[in-house]
Each structure stands twice: as C-alpha cells, then as structure tokens.
Motif scaffolding. Structure first.
Motif, PDB file in Angstrom:
ATOM      1  N   GLY A 107      -6.748 116.481 105.749  1.00 16.23           N
ATOM      2  CA  GLY A 107      -7.882 116.211 104.899  1.00 16.23           C
ATOM      3  C   GLY A 107      -9.157 116.158 105.732  1.00 16.23           C
ATOM      4  N   GLY A 108     -10.185 115.473 105.205  1.00 20.45           N
ATOM      5  CA  GLY A 108     -11.439 115.364 105.942  1.00 20.45           C
ATOM      6  C   GLY A 108     -12.168 116.692 106.045  1.00 20.45           C
ATOM      7  N   PHE A 109     -12.823 116.923 107.190  1.00 23.31           N
ATOM      8  CA  PHE A 109     -13.612 118.145 107.338  1.00 23.31           C
ATOM      9  C   PHE A 109     -12.740 119.394 107.327  1.00 23.31           C
ATOM     10  N   GLU A 110     -11.498 119.276 107.810  1.00 26.33           N
ATOM     11  CA  GLU A 110     -10.634 120.455 107.761  1.00 26.33           C
ATOM     12  C   GLU A 110     -10.360 120.873 106.326  1.00 26.33           C
ATOM     13  N   TRP A 152     -10.943 125.405 113.601  1.00 29.75           N
ATOM     14  CA  TRP A 152     -11.410 124.309 114.448  1.00 29.75           C
ATOM     15  C   TRP A 152     -11.587 123.011 113.682  1.00 29.75           C
ATOM     16  N   GLY A 153     -11.601 123.063 112.361  1.00 25.74           N
ATOM     17  CA  GLY A 153     -11.607 121.825 111.600  1.00 25.74           C
ATOM     18  C   GLY A 153     -10.395 120.976 111.901  1.00 25.74           C
ATOM     19  N   ASN A 154      -9.318 121.610 112.378  1.00 24.26           N
ATOM     20  CA  ASN A 154      -8.089 120.893 112.712  1.00 24.26           C
ATOM     21  C   ASN A 154      -8.269 119.971 113.905  1.00 24.26           C
ATOM     22  N   ARG A 155      -9.323 120.132 114.660  1.00 26.80           N
ATOM     23  CA  ARG A 155      -9.505 119.313 115.865  1.00 26.80           C
ATOM     24  C   ARG A 155      -9.786 117.851 115.533  1.00 26.80           C
ATOM     25  N   VAL A 156     -10.069 117.546 114.274  1.00 23.29           N
ATOM     26  CA  VAL A 156     -10.290 116.144 113.907  1.00 23.29           C
ATOM     27  C   VAL A 156      -9.064 115.562 113.208  1.00 23.29           C
ATOM     28  N   ASP A 157      -7.883 116.120 113.493  1.00 17.79           N
ATOM     29  CA  ASP A 157      -6.609 115.585 113.013  1.00 17.79           C
ATOM     30  C   ASP A 157      -6.524 114.100 113.380  1.00 17.79           C
ATOM     31  N   GLN A 184       2.581 100.266  95.105  1.00 11.58           N
ATOM     32  CA  GLN A 184       3.059 101.595  94.714  1.00 11.58           C
ATOM     33  C   GLN A 184       1.902 102.595  94.738  1.00 11.58           C
ATOM     34  N   GLY A 185       2.118 103.711  95.429  1.00 10.10           N
ATOM     35  CA  GLY A 185       1.104 104.756  95.493  1.00 10.10           C
ATOM     36  C   GLY A 185      -0.071 104.456  96.393  1.00 10.10           C
ATOM     37  N   LEU A 186      -0.027 103.358  97.137  1.00  4.23           N
ATOM     38  CA  LEU A 186      -1.127 103.009  98.047  1.00  4.23           C
ATOM     39  C   LEU A 186      -1.008 103.807  99.340  1.00  4.23           C
ATOM     40  N   ASP A 187      -2.012 104.596  99.635  1.00  7.39           N
ATOM     41  CA  ASP A 187      -2.033 105.397 100.854  1.00  7.39           C
ATOM     42  C   ASP A 187      -2.335 104.484 102.039  1.00  7.39           C
ATOM     43  N   PRO A 188      -1.386 104.272 102.950  1.00  9.87           N
ATOM     44  CA  PRO A 188      -1.645 103.353 104.071  1.00  9.87           C
ATOM     45  C   PRO A 188      -2.639 103.906 105.080  1.00  9.87           C
ATOM     46  N   PHE A 189      -2.999 105.184 104.941  1.00 10.54           N
ATOM     47  CA  PHE A 189      -3.937 105.813 105.874  1.00 10.54           C
ATOM     48  C   PHE A 189      -5.293 106.080 105.226  1.00 10.54           C
ATOM     49  N   LEU A 190      -5.524 105.501 104.056  1.00  7.58           N
ATOM     50  CA  LEU A 190      -6.726 105.833 103.290  1.00  7.58           C
ATOM     51  C   LEU A 190      -8.007 105.523 104.042  1.00  7.58           C
ATOM     52  N   LEU A 191      -8.055 104.390 104.754  1.00 13.34           N
ATOM     53  CA  LEU A 191      -9.278 104.014 105.464  1.00 13.34           C
ATOM     54  C   LEU A 191      -9.682 105.081 106.464  1.00 13.34           C
ATOM     55  N   GLN A 192      -8.722 105.587 107.232  1.00  8.60           N
ATOM     56  CA  GLN A 192      -9.048 106.607 108.227  1.00  8.60           C
ATOM     57  C   GLN A 192      -9.484 107.910 107.569  1.00  8.60           C
ATOM     58  N   LYS A 193      -8.859 108.244 106.434  1.00  7.56           N
ATOM     59  CA  LYS A 193      -9.272 109.457 105.723  1.00  7.56           C
ATOM     60  C   LYS A 193     -10.716 109.320 105.236  1.00  7.56           C
ATOM     61  N   THR A 194     -11.060 108.160 104.696  1.00 11.29           N
ATOM     62  CA  THR A 194     -12.416 107.928 104.209  1.00 11.29           C
ATOM     63  C   THR A 194     -13.422 107.988 105.350  1.00 11.29           C
ATOM     64  N   GLN A 195     -13.076 107.375 106.479  1.00 13.22           N
ATOM     65  CA  GLN A 195     -13.958 107.415 107.642  1.00 13.22           C
ATOM     66  C   GLN A 195     -14.144 108.851 108.128  1.00 13.22           C
ATOM     67  N   GLY A 196     -13.075 109.648 108.065  1.00 20.88           N
ATOM     68  CA  GLY A 196     -13.178 111.037 108.482  1.00 20.88           C
ATOM     69  C   GLY A 196     -14.148 111.821 107.623  1.00 20.88           C
TER      70      GLY A 196
END
Length: 415
Positions: A235-238, A180-185, A126-138
């Motif tokens: 998220g990330g740099f954007e 341009w921060g959006n370019r790392v979507d 519950q509440g686990l972000d399945p994309f968290l690893l990629q967000k952290t790497q970003g």
C-alpha cells in the motif's frame, strides 16, 4: 523458453529445483529476518495497538520463540484459510522457525499475528488491521510525491489525447514509478525512518540490473484496448503508483479493463487489501490539489464502471510458490494480456524462494504462467535470476549488500 511439466496438476519449472531459503543459513539476510526483523514487527504491533494484556503476552511469546523456538499452531478461528494452514504446516510440525522454508515462516508469522489478535473472531478486534498506523503514516509521508505523480499523469493523459496515442516514454516512466515505489515497503523500513519515499527516477536508472521497460511499452502499444492484471504488493505510495498506472492505461485507451489482485487480509505489514484501496482513495479525496482530485474522481468512476476491478484470493496470503496457482486463478489470469507482478515477496514466489544460480535464465524458471508477465522488483532478499556474470562481478565491487538493501531493481519481461 522451456516448456513446463504438469505434476499432480501443478505446473513446475522444467529445471531441477534448488533448495529453499531458510533462517538457519548463518549470516544470511534470511536469518536476520527471522531472528531480528520479525520479532521487532511482533513487538511493534503491541506498541501501535490497544490490545489487552493477554493478547500482548502472546505476541511477546511469539517474538521470543522466533529465534530458538519451534512453530506454534493457530488457535481455532473463523478464517477462510484456517484448514488450509493446517495442511501447509503439516510437514513442519515440531521444527524450529529457523529450519522451515523462509517463505513459509514469514507468511505464517503474519497469519499467526492475526490469529493472536482475534482478527477472524467476532468481537472487538474482528477485522482490525494491526498494521493500520504504519499504513496511514506511509500515506501521509508520501503526499508530496503523490501530488507530483498525479500531476505528471494528468500531463501524460493530455498529451495522449492530443497526439491520439500514448507515448512509450510515459509508459516506461510509469513502470519505473511502479518499481521504485516498492522501496518504501514498511516491513523493511518504517515510514519515517528516512527519506526513501522520495526519489529521482533518472538517478535510479543506473540501479536497474535488468530493464525491459521499453519491451513492455512496445507490447502495450502494439495492441491497445487490452486487459492488464496487477499482482499488487504494498500500500502507501507504491499502491498510489499502481493506481496511477492503471489510471493511465485506462484513460489512454491502452487497456479496456485493469484487474488489481489484492490480499484478502493484512500481511507483510504494508501489503495492500481491497479495503486499503478504498481508504487510499478516500484519503486522497480529502486533499485540495486539483490533479489529485481529478485522479481520485477518475479512480471512483473506473471502479464504479467496472473498468477497474478489485479482486482478492487466499492464494496471495498462502506460502505456496507461483507455480502452485490454483486452477481457477490460472484460468482467470489466462484472460490477461499482461500480468504485472509487483514487489520482492511476489518475486520470491515466482522463483519458489529457492537458491537459483543468479545467472539462470529467468524465463526458463517462470515458464508456467498462462499469459505474458513482467516482474517489477526492488531486491530485498537473497533470491534472483537472469543476471549476467559481468553484472554480478561489478555489483560485488560497488555494493556488497546489493541483494537486500532495496537499492537495486529489476524489470523482467517473460512472453
């Protein structure tokens, strides 16, 4: 600008609505997304998490169904929007993923991933972000750019204090960073696929198809002490770019309050939630660079004082067009002096993700919002409006993939 119509209490553009994009358009980026990108994202969720075999099997089934299969429905969960999705999907029962409107397919795909991974069900996941690893790497991949931006914002704030007012040039530069921060979507590119998180704004100016940055700077400096609303994208740099922009608006006196409208749950891989804002703040606070530390301190102070307000709404994760904004959200946005709409997916929603002629006046379509609006968008889909025939002719010569490769941008103001 043309007036909007009120139809069933929904304000829609006073123009004939063209058809929606679908994955059944052979050879289109839409087809490629549904048949290739989305299955790859579902399989990457398996790779980057420790879900049990039964969850992984369902994700594999989802990945396989996208190319030729029909929509599958949500298993009962406790998500606030569960009953809403039953209504959203009603017109598409029995249809293939490829045949339903693309924006419906994409938004539902991400909601279905959360359903499959038990995001809304009490228990281990519950509440686990399945994309968290990629967000952290970003976040980790963009730390050098973050240091540079925080240092530059500090310099602009010092200049504004010394001069008694912020410069239009600093506002324009922050608009370009926010664009341009959006370019790392992360739904389009992986965090470490290349060096797209690093860019030279001066070079990117030549890739702006519409640039209303100066008009936005005039609007913001005309009446300081305003309320500014950001419809946040990634998220990330954007997100860091957006937070730096908000920091400058508040610190320079251009705004007395900034609202960040965020997603209520993970979606589109990298889209930002309220939790992502706090995790980003905490991540940056662990660094040692003085300007980054000063920025995170101001961020905390603005959050605690109520000058920077984080809000979420399930409309932002729905498949609805912007002209279907709920009445309460429309009323809230009516208090804004400027709505900053970020990113490709939000831009698609502004246009209903439909096949508008690319030369259609942008303001004639986006005639339904209750306050001035500027769209900051890098192009990653086959939807756009407000271009000239000369621009289109030139783009066809210099870059055949200009619509979808994320290398071209727009800053479009509607007052």
């Amino acid at each position: 600008m043309k007036n909007s119509l009120v139809v069933n209490e929904i304000r829609v553009p006073n123009l004939p609505l063209p058809p929606a994009l679908t994955g059944s358009e052979v050879g289109s980026f839409t087809e490629y997304t549904v048949t290739e990108r989305m299955p790859a994202i579902a399989l990457r969720v398996i790779k980057e998490n420790n879900f049990p075999p039964q969850i992984n099997h369902k994700l594999e089934q989802l990945a396989a169904a996208l190319k030729t299969g029909s929509l599958q429905f949500l298993f009962p969960d406790e998500g606030v929007d569960f009953s809403d999705w039953e209504k959203y999907l009603q017109p598409y029962i029995g249809q293939r993923w490829l045949d339903i409107p693309w924006f419906v397919a994409e938004t539902y795909f991400y909601r279905l991933i959360l359903n499959i991974t038990n995001y809304f069900i009490p228990g281990e996941f519950q509440g686990l972000d399945p994309f968290l690893l990629q967000k952290t790497q970003g976040l980790e991949a963009s730390i050098d750019s973050t240091i540079s931006l925080c240092s530059q914002v500090q310099e602009w704030l010092d200049e504004a204090l010394a001069d008694g007012k912020p410069s239009k040039a600093s506002i324009m530069a922050l608009l370009y960073f926010a664009l341009w921060g959006n370019r790392v979507d992360l739904s389009l590119w992986s965090a470490f696929e290349d060096d797209r998180s690093k860019f030279d704004i001066q070079n990117q100016l030549t890739h702006l198809l519409v640039d209303d940055a100066f008009l936005v700077s005039k609007l913001l400096t005309k009446s300081p002490g305003q309320r500014i609303d950001f419809i946040i994208d990634n998220g990330g740099f954007e997100l860091i770019s957006d937070l730096c922009f908000a920091d400058f608006l508040l610190g320079s006196g251009l705004a007395h309050q900034v609202y960040l409208h965020l997603k209520p749950h993970p979606t589109f891989v990298s889209d930002a939630t309220i939790q992502d804002v706090y995790q980003t703040r905490d991540f940056l606070a662990e660094g040692s660079h003085p300007h980054v530390k000063s920025f995170t301190q101001r961020l905390t102070e603005n959050l605690e004082s109520g000058r920077l307000i984080l809000v979420e709404d399930y409309f932002w994760t729905s498949p609805l067009a912007f002209w279907e904004l709920p009445a309460a959200l429309t009323a809230e946005l009516a208090h804004s002096n400027l709505i900053v709409v970020k990113g490709d997916a939000n831009y698609r929603r502004l246009l209903g993700d439909r096949h508008w002629d690319f030369t259609t006046n942008f303001a004639d379509i986006v005639s339904y919002l209750p306050a001035p609006m500027v769209a900051l968008r890098t192009l990653k889909s086959e939807v756009v409006a407000g271009l000239t025939t000369d621009t289109l002719a030139e783009l066809g010569k210099v870059d055949p993939e200009w619509l979808t490769n994320g290398q071209w941008g727009l800053i479009q103001l509607v007052i």
